[in-house]
Scaffold this active site. Structure first.
Site, PDB file in Angstrom:
ATOM      1  N   THR A 158       0.958  -1.251  -0.057  1.00 50.22           N
ATOM      2  CA  THR A 158      -0.139   0.144  -0.255  1.00 50.22           C
ATOM      3  C   THR A 158       0.917   1.366   0.062  1.00 50.22           C
ATOM      4  O   THR A 158       0.239   2.228  -0.469  1.00 50.22           O
ATOM      5  CB  THR A 158      -0.918   0.045   1.200  1.00 50.22           C
ATOM      6  OG1 THR A 158      -0.116  -0.100   2.510  1.00 50.22           O
ATOM      7  CG2 THR A 158      -2.031  -1.137   1.062  1.00 50.22           C
ATOM      8  N   TYR A 195      -7.783  -7.321  10.468  1.00 51.79           N
ATOM      9  CA  TYR A 195      -6.941  -6.206  10.786  1.00 51.79           C
ATOM     10  C   TYR A 195      -7.343  -6.193  12.478  1.00 51.79           C
ATOM     11  O   TYR A 195      -6.101  -6.008  13.163  1.00 51.79           O
ATOM     12  CB  TYR A 195      -7.463  -5.050  10.286  1.00 51.79           C
ATOM     13  CG  TYR A 195      -6.766  -3.736  10.403  1.00 51.79           C
ATOM     14  CD1 TYR A 195      -5.374  -3.486   9.956  1.00 51.79           C
ATOM     15  CD2 TYR A 195      -7.355  -2.521  11.298  1.00 51.79           C
ATOM     16  CE1 TYR A 195      -4.741  -2.241  10.384  1.00 51.79           C
ATOM     17  CE2 TYR A 195      -6.711  -1.489  11.352  1.00 51.79           C
ATOM     18  CZ  TYR A 195      -5.565  -1.432  11.125  1.00 51.79           C
ATOM     19  OH  TYR A 195      -4.785  -0.235  11.364  1.00 51.79           O
ATOM     20  N   ASP A 238       9.632  -7.207   2.827  1.00 55.44           N
ATOM     21  CA  ASP A 238       8.325  -7.676   3.533  1.00 55.44           C
ATOM     22  C   ASP A 238       8.686  -7.796   4.940  1.00 55.44           C
ATOM     23  O   ASP A 238       9.533  -9.004   5.056  1.00 55.44           O
ATOM     24  CB  ASP A 238       7.818  -8.747   2.588  1.00 55.44           C
ATOM     25  CG  ASP A 238       6.261  -9.121   2.961  1.00 55.44           C
ATOM     26  OD1 ASP A 238       5.977  -9.021   4.161  1.00 55.44           O
ATOM     27  OD2 ASP A 238       5.382  -9.390   2.232  1.00 55.44           O
ATOM     28  N   THR A 251       1.123  -9.955   8.093  1.00 58.75           N
ATOM     29  CA  THR A 251       1.956  -8.591   8.534  1.00 58.75           C
ATOM     30  C   THR A 251       2.046  -8.000  10.000  1.00 58.75           C
ATOM     31  O   THR A 251       2.977  -7.826  10.443  1.00 58.75           O
ATOM     32  CB  THR A 251       1.474  -7.606   7.518  1.00 58.75           C
ATOM     33  OG1 THR A 251       1.270  -7.953   6.087  1.00 58.75           O
ATOM     34  CG2 THR A 251       2.332  -6.379   7.564  1.00 58.75           C
TER      35      THR A 251
END
Length: 319
Positions: free
Chosen positions: A37, A145, A58, A92
């Site tokens: 993003t 999230y 990453d 992530t």
């Protein structure tokens, strides 16, 4: 003394502003981003600076470097992006936290976690103090999230207690400003782009649901103060603007400031979308040298409108 500072997600909307500020203060900044993003265009103006380094990486994979401080911002933060690949979002948050905490443990670096007001879910307490545990659906559409960030907070606390890692946790409330992605699906960018293009402004639900909007410069100031706060204060601490606005009030302000011909239309509210969100910032005021937001909605919106207007003049079009 100048520090070597690692910022994960440093090419993102918030990360790029943090990179800029920390370089301006004389630090060496290493920006880590995989551009999921984030965008190189957000930090291209820093590339010639000898104290700025950009690395494509990453955070779900370990990274080895010697640093004094780490700001862990890496994670897609808008529903459009974090729901696009929900497993990647959880990885992530969780693997990214494990890898960066491992790095902090090895190098004895101080590490700050950019957590979120989403840990409160659809709150039953208003405004939300840090002591509130939240009302989150663990299997809902937003859970990748919300629960990813909640797990990351738990990892930070456990690394601190078990391995004596110096941690800081902030909970970020709705933040907006220049360098937001025009297509990130967040309400401020949505409304501004729709208004500038004279399209209908889409409100989900009845427009009475509220958010508290914080300008990015106020957030960056809060982050830096938190990193520099006393060693035995590690949070979590709310960083947000306590002034609350309904979606309808925001839409009307954007139409007025853009002189738009847009009309307001209504769509069904998405699942698990919180109806209220407002930070209690008394802890931030107490612990972060009287921190509170300085830039109010009208001024911040105007700065953001100018940014998006320039993008359109430079030929930006929807993908």
């Amino acid at each position: 003394m100048n520090k070597r500072i690692l910022i994960t997600g440093g090419a993102g909307f918030i990360g790029s502003h943090l990179c800029e500020r920390l370089i301006k203060e004389g630090n060496e900044v290493i920006c880590l981003d995989n551009y999921f993003t984030g965008s190189k265009s957000n930090i291209v103006h820093l590339l010639d600076n000898p104290y700025f380094e950009l690395i494509r990486h990453d955070v779900t994979h370990p990274y080895f470097i010697e640093v004094d401080e780490i700001y862990n911002l890496a994670c897609p933060a808008s529903p459009v992006h974090y729901q696009y690949n929900s497993i990647k979002t959880i990885k992530t948050s969780v693997m990214g936290a494990i890898n960066m905490l491992g790095l902090a443990k090895r190098t004895k670096a101080k590490i700050l976690q950019a957590s979120t007001s989403e840990v409160y879910g659809d709150p039953l307490i208003h405004p939300q103090p840090e002591s509130y545990w939240g009302n989150v659906n663990p299997i809902g559409i937003r859970s990748c999230y919300d629960e990813g960030k909640r797990c990351a907070e738990s990892l930070f606390i456990n690394y601190h207690e078990q391995n004596d890692v110096a941690i800081k946790i902030i909970r970020i409330f709705n933040t907006y400003g220049p360098r937001m992605n025009p297509e990130d699906g967040r309400v401020v960018s949505n409304f501004i782009m729709q208004a500038l293009l004279n399209e209908d402004i889409t409100i989900f639900g009845d427009g009475k649901q509220t958010r508290s909007f914080q300008y990015v410069d106020d957030l960056v100031e809060g982050m830096i103060r938190m990193m520099g706060s006393r060693d035995d204060f590690y949070g979590p601490v709310n960083i947000g603007n306590p002034n609350e606005f309904s979606m309808l009030e925001l839409a009307e302000a954007v139409i007025r400031l853009t002189n738009s011909k847009s009309k307001i239309t209504y769509m069904p509210l998405p699942a698990d979308d919180p109806t209220q969100r407002q930070p209690d910032i008394s802890l931030a005021k107490k612990e972060l040298n009287n921190w509170e937001p300085k830039i109010q909605l009208e001024q911040g919106l105007q700065n953001t409108i100018n940014y998006f207007d320039n993008l359109l003049k430079q030929g930006w079009t929807r993908k």
